[in-house]
Write a protein that holds these residues in place. Structure first.
Motif, PDB file in Angstrom:
ATOM      1  N   ILE A  49      26.919  34.375  40.243  1.00 57.83           N
ATOM      2  CA  ILE A  49      28.215  34.780  40.770  1.00 57.83           C
ATOM      3  C   ILE A  49      29.195  33.612  40.710  1.00 57.83           C
ATOM      4  O   ILE A  49      28.839  32.477  41.041  1.00 57.83           O
ATOM      5  CB  ILE A  49      28.117  35.244  42.240  1.00 57.83           C
ATOM      6  N   LEU A  50      30.414  33.902  40.311  1.00 57.51           N
ATOM      7  CA  LEU A  50      31.506  32.929  40.393  1.00 57.51           C
ATOM      8  C   LEU A  50      32.570  33.492  41.316  1.00 57.51           C
ATOM      9  O   LEU A  50      33.112  34.572  41.063  1.00 57.51           O
ATOM     10  CB  LEU A  50      32.106  32.673  39.006  1.00 57.51           C
ATOM     11  N   LEU A  51      32.870  32.771  42.398  1.00 57.65           N
ATOM     12  CA  LEU A  51      33.977  33.135  43.269  1.00 57.65           C
ATOM     13  C   LEU A  51      35.200  32.383  42.761  1.00 57.65           C
ATOM     14  O   LEU A  51      35.235  31.151  42.786  1.00 57.65           O
ATOM     15  CB  LEU A  51      33.678  32.745  44.718  1.00 57.65           C
ATOM     16  N   MET A  52      36.195  33.109  42.297  1.00 57.83           N
ATOM     17  CA  MET A  52      37.331  32.510  41.602  1.00 57.83           C
ATOM     18  C   MET A  52      38.649  32.752  42.330  1.00 57.83           C
ATOM     19  O   MET A  52      39.066  33.896  42.525  1.00 57.83           O
ATOM     20  CB  MET A  52      37.424  33.098  40.191  1.00 57.83           C
ATOM     21  N   ASP A  53      39.296  31.663  42.750  1.00 61.29           N
ATOM     22  CA  ASP A  53      40.635  31.776  43.316  1.00 61.29           C
ATOM     23  C   ASP A  53      41.579  32.187  42.195  1.00 61.29           C
ATOM     24  O   ASP A  53      41.488  31.678  41.074  1.00 61.29           O
ATOM     25  CB  ASP A  53      41.051  30.417  43.900  1.00 61.29           C
ATOM     26  N   LEU A  54      42.492  33.093  42.473  1.00 64.60           N
ATOM     27  CA  LEU A  54      43.382  33.589  41.426  1.00 64.60           C
ATOM     28  C   LEU A  54      44.446  32.567  41.046  1.00 64.60           C
ATOM     29  O   LEU A  54      44.803  32.414  39.882  1.00 64.60           O
ATOM     30  CB  LEU A  54      44.065  34.880  41.899  1.00 64.60           C
ATOM     31  N   SER A  55      44.959  31.845  42.038  1.00 62.66           N
ATOM     32  CA  SER A  55      46.046  30.906  41.786  1.00 62.66           C
ATOM     33  C   SER A  55      45.607  29.491  42.108  1.00 62.66           C
ATOM     34  O   SER A  55      45.313  29.172  43.263  1.00 62.66           O
ATOM     35  CB  SER A  55      47.263  31.276  42.646  1.00 62.66           C
ATOM     36  N   MET A  56      45.546  28.628  41.076  1.00 64.12           N
ATOM     37  CA  MET A  56      45.109  27.253  41.285  1.00 64.12           C
ATOM     38  C   MET A  56      46.025  26.268  40.559  1.00 64.12           C
ATOM     39  O   MET A  56      45.641  25.612  39.612  1.00 64.12           O
ATOM     40  CB  MET A  56      43.658  27.077  40.816  1.00 64.12           C
ATOM     41  N   PRO A  57      47.297  26.172  40.989  1.00 63.15           N
ATOM     42  CA  PRO A  57      48.196  25.213  40.350  1.00 63.15           C
ATOM     43  C   PRO A  57      47.786  23.792  40.719  1.00 63.15           C
ATOM     44  O   PRO A  57      47.235  23.576  41.807  1.00 63.15           O
ATOM     45  CB  PRO A  57      49.558  25.556  40.971  1.00 63.15           C
ATOM     46  N   PRO A  58      48.038  22.780  39.872  1.00 67.29           N
ATOM     47  CA  PRO A  58      48.703  22.901  38.578  1.00 67.29           C
ATOM     48  C   PRO A  58      47.716  23.115  37.437  1.00 67.29           C
ATOM     49  O   PRO A  58      48.085  23.061  36.287  1.00 67.29           O
ATOM     50  CB  PRO A  58      49.396  21.546  38.433  1.00 67.29           C
ATOM     51  N   GLU A  75      26.971  37.121  31.534  1.00 65.38           N
ATOM     52  CA  GLU A  75      25.990  37.369  32.586  1.00 65.38           C
ATOM     53  C   GLU A  75      26.477  36.903  33.956  1.00 65.38           C
ATOM     54  O   GLU A  75      25.954  37.338  34.992  1.00 65.38           O
ATOM     55  CB  GLU A  75      24.669  36.652  32.245  1.00 65.38           C
ATOM     56  N   THR A  76      27.440  36.004  33.983  1.00 63.66           N
ATOM     57  CA  THR A  76      27.997  35.547  35.263  1.00 63.66           C
ATOM     58  C   THR A  76      29.025  36.566  35.743  1.00 63.66           C
ATOM     59  O   THR A  76      29.984  36.878  35.038  1.00 63.66           O
ATOM     60  CB  THR A  76      28.668  34.174  35.112  1.00 63.66           C
ATOM     61  N   LYS A  77      28.824  37.069  36.942  1.00 62.40           N
ATOM     62  CA  LYS A  77      29.729  38.075  37.497  1.00 62.40           C
ATOM     63  C   LYS A  77      30.788  37.381  38.356  1.00 62.40           C
ATOM     64  O   LYS A  77      30.477  36.494  39.146  1.00 62.40           O
ATOM     65  CB  LYS A  77      28.933  39.090  38.312  1.00 62.40           C
ATOM     66  N   ILE A  78      32.028  37.797  38.169  1.00 59.59           N
ATOM     67  CA  ILE A  78      33.155  37.101  38.788  1.00 59.59           C
ATOM     68  C   ILE A  78      33.790  37.941  39.895  1.00 59.59           C
ATOM     69  O   ILE A  78      34.102  39.121  39.695  1.00 59.59           O
ATOM     70  CB  ILE A  78      34.216  36.761  37.729  1.00 59.59           C
TER      71      ILE A  78
END
Length: 215
Positions: A49-58, A75-78
């Motif tokens: 699993i990858l927990l991904m923040d949508l907004s990561m400036p810069p 295979e990695t689920k996001i």
């Protein structure tokens, strides 16, 4: 299950790590501060699993990175983590390969439920967004696909658009994306042609309308 957390705020990464490592069936194997680092951590650890923040400036946005990671590491689920209760974001992250969409202000139990649901092969959408998603599919019926920038523009152009709109020069963009200035200029020219835009103000207005400046 092995988990990677990608968020540009260290305190957020630490908080999620504490919650997840407390679970008997979860282990945070790495964290990342932007999309590029998230890609590197996935390539190194092959998490479930990858927990991904949508907004990561810069740095590179979660939306751009999601598409790349899903393509190279299917295979990695996001699961997208975001503050945006917005059906446009939801629609695009699902098209880019995400399996979950969770608001950051959700209770801890909802995040854990989302992770376990996605790990087991399901899709998890924040309850408040599920109705919006269904309504969008029913009402729009994909009528806007032909004008959707995610369909018109290439992946590199989608990376360049918000940077141009934020005021970065060609040299700065080239350095950020590790490409040449001439390549940036070529992509900008092609992008303006595709979008039928004539000036930077028009480009900024377009980016604002499509919410690219939030990436």
């Amino acid at each position: 299950m092995k988990i990677v957390i990608a968020d540009d705020h260290a305190v957020v990464r630490s908080g999620f790590m504490y919650i997840l490592n407390y679970q008997e069936d979860m282990e945070v194997v790495a964290t990342a501060a932007d999309g590029l680092e998230a890609y590197e951590m996935v390539a190194k650890h092959y998490p479930d699993i990858l927990l991904m923040d949508l907004s990561m400036p810069p740095g590179e946005s979660g939306l751009i990175a999601t598409g790349k990671i899903k393509e190279d590491f299917p295979e990695t689920k996001i699961i997208i983590l975001t503050m945006y209760d917005d059906e446009e974001y939801l629609f695009h992250v699902l098209k880019n390969g995400a399996s979950g969409y969770v608001l950051k202000n959700s209770p801890d139990e909802e995040l854990l439920t989302a992770i376990r649901t996605v790990y087991d092969g399901g899709t998890y959408i924040h309850p408040s967004m599920a109705t919006s998603l269904v309504r969008q599919f029913v009402q729009k019926d994909f009528q806007e696909e032909e004008t959707d920038p995610y369909k018109i523009l290439s992946r590199r152009e989608i990376e360049i658009l918000p940077l141009v709109a934020k005021g970065y020069g060609n040299k700065e963009i080239a350095e950020k994306l590790y490409i040449s200035v001439k390549t940036v200029e070529a992509h900008k020219s092609k992008m303006m042609e595709k979008l039928n835009l004539k000036s930077r103000p028009e480009l900024v207005e377009y980016a604002l309308k499509k919410k690219f400046l939030n990436f």
